[in-house]
Design a protein around this motif. Structure first.
Motif, mmCIF file in Angstrom:
data_model
loop_
_atom_site.group_PDB
_atom_site.id
_atom_site.type_symbol
_atom_site.label_atom_id
_atom_site.label_comp_id
_atom_site.label_asym_id
_atom_site.label_seq_id
_atom_site.Cartn_x
_atom_site.Cartn_y
_atom_site.Cartn_z
ATOM 1 N N VAL A 158 0.862 -1.181 0.000
ATOM 2 C CA VAL A 158 0.000 0.000 0.000
ATOM 3 C C VAL A 158 0.896 1.228 0.000
ATOM 4 N N SER A 159 0.796 2.038 -1.040
ATOM 5 C CA SER A 159 1.654 3.208 -1.188
ATOM 6 C C SER A 159 0.813 4.476 -1.128
ATOM 7 N N VAL A 160 1.055 5.326 -0.108
ATOM 8 C CA VAL A 160 0.373 6.622 -0.015
ATOM 9 C C VAL A 160 1.345 7.686 -0.507
ATOM 10 N N ASN A 161 0.871 8.546 -1.408
ATOM 11 C CA ASN A 161 1.774 9.435 -2.120
ATOM 12 C C ASN A 161 1.197 10.826 -2.328
ATOM 13 N N ALA A 162 2.115 11.768 -2.635
ATOM 14 C CA ALA A 162 1.743 13.089 -3.138
ATOM 15 C C ALA A 162 2.693 13.357 -4.305
ATOM 16 N N ARG A 163 2.430 12.678 -5.427
ATOM 17 C CA ARG A 163 3.286 12.782 -6.611
ATOM 18 C C ARG A 163 2.754 13.882 -7.524
ATOM 19 N N ARG A 164 3.590 14.863 -7.821
ATOM 20 C CA ARG A 164 3.163 15.982 -8.657
ATOM 21 C C ARG A 164 3.127 15.579 -10.124
ATOM 22 N N TYR A 165 2.391 16.353 -10.887
ATOM 23 C CA TYR A 165 2.303 16.105 -12.322
ATOM 24 C C TYR A 165 3.376 16.905 -13.055
ATOM 25 N N GLY A 166 3.900 16.337 -14.106
ATOM 26 C CA GLY A 166 4.825 17.012 -14.999
ATOM 27 C C GLY A 166 4.762 16.340 -16.356
ATOM 28 N N LYS A 167 5.240 17.011 -17.358
ATOM 29 C CA LYS A 167 5.196 16.467 -18.711
ATOM 30 C C LYS A 167 5.941 15.135 -18.776
ATOM 31 N N ASP A 168 5.272 14.119 -19.285
ATOM 32 C CA ASP A 168 5.838 12.783 -19.519
ATOM 33 C C ASP A 168 6.143 11.998 -18.236
ATOM 34 N N VAL A 169 5.718 12.486 -17.062
ATOM 35 C CA VAL A 169 6.049 11.757 -15.841
ATOM 36 C C VAL A 169 5.170 10.522 -15.648
ATOM 37 N N LEU A 170 3.960 10.527 -16.204
ATOM 38 C CA LEU A 170 3.044 9.425 -15.935
ATOM 39 C C LEU A 170 3.553 8.109 -16.521
ATOM 40 N N ALA A 171 4.071 8.135 -17.738
ATOM 41 C CA ALA A 171 4.574 6.907 -18.353
ATOM 42 C C ALA A 171 5.696 6.315 -17.501
ATOM 43 N N TYR A 172 6.613 7.169 -17.035
ATOM 44 C CA TYR A 172 7.712 6.691 -16.185
ATOM 45 C C TYR A 172 7.174 6.160 -14.860
ATOM 46 N N ARG A 173 6.217 6.887 -14.253
ATOM 47 C CA ARG A 173 5.670 6.485 -12.956
ATOM 48 C C ARG A 173 5.039 5.110 -13.021
ATOM 49 N N TYR A 174 4.217 4.874 -14.034
ATOM 50 C CA TYR A 174 3.483 3.608 -14.065
ATOM 51 C C TYR A 174 4.329 2.460 -14.574
ATOM 52 N N ASP A 175 5.360 2.741 -15.354
ATOM 53 C CA ASP A 175 6.340 1.698 -15.670
ATOM 54 C C ASP A 175 7.048 1.248 -14.390
ATOM 55 N N THR A 176 7.379 2.214 -13.528
ATOM 56 C CA THR A 176 8.032 1.894 -12.255
ATOM 57 C C THR A 176 7.112 1.081 -11.357
ATOM 58 N N LEU A 177 5.840 1.475 -11.265
ATOM 59 C CA LEU A 177 4.891 0.751 -10.423
ATOM 60 C C LEU A 177 4.717 -0.683 -10.908
ATOM 61 N N ARG A 178 4.630 -0.855 -12.219
ATOM 62 C CA ARG A 178 4.453 -2.208 -12.768
ATOM 63 C C ARG A 178 5.665 -3.084 -12.465
ATOM 64 N N LYS A 179 6.863 -2.508 -12.591
ATOM 65 C CA LYS A 179 8.081 -3.280 -12.315
ATOM 66 C C LYS A 179 8.153 -3.692 -10.848
ATOM 67 N N ILE A 180 7.811 -2.771 -9.954
ATOM 68 C CA ILE A 180 7.857 -3.088 -8.521
ATOM 69 C C ILE A 180 6.893 -4.219 -8.193
ATOM 70 N N ALA A 181 5.653 -4.114 -8.694
ATOM 71 C CA ALA A 181 4.646 -5.140 -8.413
ATOM 72 C C ALA A 181 5.078 -6.499 -8.964
ATOM 73 N N PHE A 182 5.647 -6.508 -10.175
ATOM 74 C CA PHE A 182 6.053 -7.764 -10.805
ATOM 75 C C PHE A 182 7.251 -8.386 -10.091
ATOM 76 N N VAL A 183 8.265 -7.562 -9.796
ATOM 77 C CA VAL A 183 9.480 -8.076 -9.156
ATOM 78 C C VAL A 183 9.175 -8.596 -7.758
ATOM 79 N N GLU A 184 8.353 -7.864 -7.005
ATOM 80 C CA GLU A 184 8.013 -8.293 -5.644
ATOM 81 C C GLU A 184 6.942 -9.380 -5.642
ATOM 82 N N GLY A 185 6.226 -9.539 -6.757
ATOM 83 C CA GLY A 185 5.181 -10.555 -6.845
ATOM 84 C C GLY A 185 4.000 -10.269 -5.943
ATOM 85 N N LYS A 186 3.659 -8.965 -5.809
ATOM 86 C CA LYS A 186 2.582 -8.567 -4.907
ATOM 87 C C LYS A 186 1.701 -7.509 -5.574
#
Length: 263
Positions: A158-186
């Motif tokens: 469970v990740s609680v965040n205050a991540r700001r918006y910026g140009k092109d940040v969403l693609a990087y953010r969700y690639d990171t989230l997907r990798k974390i979930a896959f690597v940790e298997g959770k």
């Protein structure tokens, strides 16, 4: 277990108004049968709070608001972000509330955002809690990028965040989230702040990523939204992301500008 992702627009410094929003959301999802409701980082104080984080009175008022919120958490567990005063200074924390009591306060260890440096001090970092018989790892802010080798018994992050918006940040953010979930298997539940605050805009776009690294639930961008994720149900992965085309980028920048100016 039914998990409510509460993506709300908070006002920095308006502790009473923010607490009222949180309480309304708790009562709303409780009526829908939610077992757990999750709010963003520094939900009670609003973000960024800057010099307010140096004022003892302000931090004490945040603590009093948390007590009021806790009284509403009968029959439901809540994870609420707020700044907490410690002997070393203010930390950014997530309070875990169950049956009307504050069970645990989990602080953020990695202070990497410039708007927080000098105002927050590092805490221990992520910890594990049990909710409805499920073992969860609760992570605040940028600590998510530094987790590794989590306990096998933990079923969910469970990740609680205050991540700001910026140009092109969403693609990087969700690639990171997907990798974390896959690597940790959770399964990873990510709840973000939404709204404009000074020169910053928080986009929301909270989500749930399954253990395969697939986004299965996504909340709206640049507006308040509350959705319930049921761990007992099967969800199809979302194929179309709201940031995947050039037109999407233009639309997102326009909506960010509108929200920032309005707030």
């Amino acid at each position: 277990m039914k998990i409510a992702l509460a993506q709300l627009n908070y006002t920095t410094g308006d502790i009473d108004g923010n607490a009222a929003k949180i309480i309304d959301a708790i009562n709303g999802v409780k009526a829908k049968g939610a077992d757990l409701v999750i709010f963003a980082e520094q939900a009670i104080s609003g973000s960024p709070a800057f010099d307010l984080l140096r004022k003892t009175t302000f931090l004490e008022l945040c603590d009093e608001a948390l007590d009021k919120i806790a009284k509403q958490c009968t029959g439901i567990t809540a994870i609420v972000g707020l700044p907490v005063l410690t002997n070393d200074g203010a930390i950014s924390a997530a309070a875990v509330i169950a049956d009307g009591k504050i069970e645990k306060v989990i602080g953020k260890h990695h202070i990497s955002a410039r708007r927080e440096m000098g105002f927050l001090v590092p805490a221990k970092g992520y910890e594990y809690v049990a909710v409805c018989g499920h073992r969860l790892a609760v992570v605040v802010g940028d600590d998510l990028s530094h987790i590794h080798d989590m306990e096998r018994e933990a079923e969910m992050i469970v990740s609680v965040n205050a991540r700001r918006y910026g140009k092109d940040v969403l693609a990087y953010r969700y690639d990171t989230l997907r990798k974390i979930a896959f690597v940790e298997g959770k399964t990873l539940v990510f709840v973000n702040n939404v709204g404009g605050s000074g020169e910053l805009v928080f986009d929301g776009t909270s989500c749930v990523v399954n253990a395969k690294g697939e986004i299965v639930t996504m909340l709206e961008s640049f507006e308040e939204d509350v959705k319930i994720y049921d761990t007992t149900q099967e969800y199809l992965p979302i194929q179309s992301m709201p940031y995947s085309t050039c037109n999407d980028h233009t639309r997102m920048l326009y909506r960010a500008a509108c929200l920032g100016l309005k707030d």
